[in-house]
Structure formats: structure tokens, C-alpha cells
Design a protein around this motif. Structure first.
Motif, PDB file in Angstrom:
ATOM      1  N   LEU A 264       0.973  -1.358  -0.017  1.00  0.00           N
ATOM      2  CA  LEU A 264       0.528  -0.475  -0.281  1.00  0.00           C
ATOM      3  C   LEU A 264       1.186   1.431  -0.173  1.00  0.00           C
ATOM      4  N   ASN A 265       1.674   1.140   1.132  1.00  0.00           N
ATOM      5  CA  ASN A 265       2.814   2.667   1.000  1.00  0.00           C
ATOM      6  C   ASN A 265       3.337   2.746  -0.789  1.00  0.00           C
ATOM      7  N   TRP A 266       3.741   0.908  -0.798  1.00  0.00           N
ATOM      8  CA  TRP A 266       4.411   2.093  -2.135  1.00  0.00           C
ATOM      9  C   TRP A 266       3.085   2.879  -3.060  1.00  0.00           C
ATOM     10  N   SER A 267       2.675   1.961  -3.480  1.00  0.00           N
ATOM     11  CA  SER A 267       1.301   1.950  -4.954  1.00  0.00           C
ATOM     12  C   SER A 267       1.571   4.038  -4.553  1.00  0.00           C
ATOM     13  N   GLY A 268       1.921   4.674  -3.730  1.00  0.00           N
ATOM     14  CA  GLY A 268       2.023   6.155  -3.401  1.00  0.00           C
ATOM     15  C   GLY A 268       1.036   6.533  -2.546  1.00  0.00           C
ATOM     16  N   LYS A 269       0.472   5.486  -1.376  1.00  0.00           N
ATOM     17  CA  LYS A 269      -0.191   5.863  -0.709  1.00  0.00           C
ATOM     18  C   LYS A 269       0.428   7.126   0.170  1.00  0.00           C
ATOM     19  N   SER A 270       0.034   7.595   0.832  1.00  0.00           N
ATOM     20  CA  SER A 270       0.842   8.425   2.401  1.00  0.00           C
ATOM     21  C   SER A 270       0.894   7.161   3.192  1.00  0.00           C
ATOM     22  N   MET A 271       0.608   7.446   4.644  1.00  0.00           N
ATOM     23  CA  MET A 271       1.467   6.550   5.391  1.00  0.00           C
ATOM     24  C   MET A 271       0.236   6.897   6.839  1.00  0.00           C
TER      25      MET A 271
END
Length: 189
Positions: free
Chosen positions: A142-149
Motif C-alpha cells: 500500500l505504501n509503495w503504491s503511492g499512498k501516504s502513511m
């Protein structure tokens, strides 16, 4: 560490007829398909394949060449680059390409090798991410997909602070899995 397909490089250098025939039998069809599919002829495909083999052989004889990826992917990358050069020349000059200009240089071989190594790194990363599994893999993806933490924490229904802490732990586990894999040292991280 040498890839098992290094035998093909050695066969080209020593002119081992049996293995050179195997190279043609196993790998030339894919190149033929790629060239024909991209506005080329069977004869042009043969020329491209031959030119790539000569360039690989020359490089291996003069500077050494240690294969760290499958020969199939390596030869395909080189042939693809050669064919793109031919297409560009045809497009800009509308004439037959000078065979001397088709030679691939050190930069093309290096680029092909780097692309293949990058593909292998990504494959190893995905394998280890699958091995990691569970919430760790989900959090990292999820994080590597461009979503913020903050978005990741919301998606996983956990607090932002816990998501950040968990990410660090998950990354440590993933790095350890990757470093323990025998492929790690061959991929020049």
C-alpha cells in the motif's frame, strides 16, 4: 556468481558447434517473432540475431563477460535494441541500414545487463514480499503504491503511529529475507 547460462557465452567464445546450434534452436525463434511483429522480415531477424551473437562473442573474448541472468532475456534485450536502431534508421533515412552501424557498443551490452538485473531484483523483492505475507506485505505494498502513511493506516484500520512503527519492522524483516537469499549477492545491490 555465474548464471548457469554462462555455458552459452563460453560456447560462443570456443565455437562449440553443439551449443551454438542449441542457441539458434532455442532462442532465434523469439527474435524472429519480435522482428517480424515489428515491421521486419525473417532475413532481418536472422541478421539481428547473428549481429547480437557476434557482439556478445567479441565482448566475451576481449573484455570478458560474466552472465548473471538468463541468456534468453540477455539476447532478447540486445536484439531488441539492435532492431530499434534499425527501425530508427529506416524511419529517418528510408534506406538500408549499414551493417557496420548496427554493431552494439559497450553501453548497449551494459544497458541490457542492467535491465535484466533490475528485473531480477524486482522479482526477488516480490517473492520475498509474498514470503513475508500478511499485514506486513499489505502495508508495504500500500505504501509503495503511492499512498501516504496516513492513508495506509486508515486502509488497515490502525493508528498512524502504529503503521509507521510496523513499517520499520516489516522493512527489516523483508531486508533480512532478501539478504539471506542466495540470489542476493549475484544481483549487485
Amino acid at each position: 556468481m555465474k548464471h548457469p547460462d554462462q555455458k552459452y557465452i563460453e560456447a560462443l567464445v570456443s565455437n562449440n558447434e553443439i551449443l551454438v546450434e542449441e542457441i539458434y534452436r532455442r532462442f532465434s525463434g523469439k527474435i524472429k517473432w519480435m522482428v517480424i511483429k515489428n515491421n521486419g522480415t525473417e532475413a532481418e531477424a536472422g541478421d539481428i540475431f547473428q549481429e547480437a551473437l557476434l557482439a556478445i562473442s567479441h565482448r566475451a573474448k576481449t573484455q570478458g563477460l560474466i552472465l548473471s541472468c538468463p541468456f534468453d532475456a540477455f539476447i532478447y534485450s540486445i536484439c531488441k535494441n539492435l532492431w530499434l536502431k534499425v527501425l530508427n534508421k529506416k524511419k529517418s533515412h528510408s534506406s538500408v541500414t549499414d551493417p557496420e552501424e548496427m554493431e552494439i557498443g559497450e553501453d548497449s551490452l551494459q544497458l541490457a545487463e542492467e535491465c535484466l538485473i533490475q528485473e531480477q531484483r524486482l522479482q526477488l523483492l516480490n517473492e520475498k514480499l509474498d514470503e513475508l505475507g500478511g499485514k506486513c506485505a499489505e502495508l508495504l505494498r500500500l505504501n509503495w503504491s503511492g499512498k501516504s502513511m496516513e492513508e495506509v493506516a486508515e486502509d488497515l484500520q490502525i493508528s498512524y503511529a502504529f503503521a509507521r512503527k510496523k513499517k520499520v519492522g516489516c522493512m527489516d524483516k523483508l531486508i533480512n529475507l532478501i539478504k539471506r537469499d542466495p540470489q542476493f549477492n549475484t544481483l549487485k545491490w
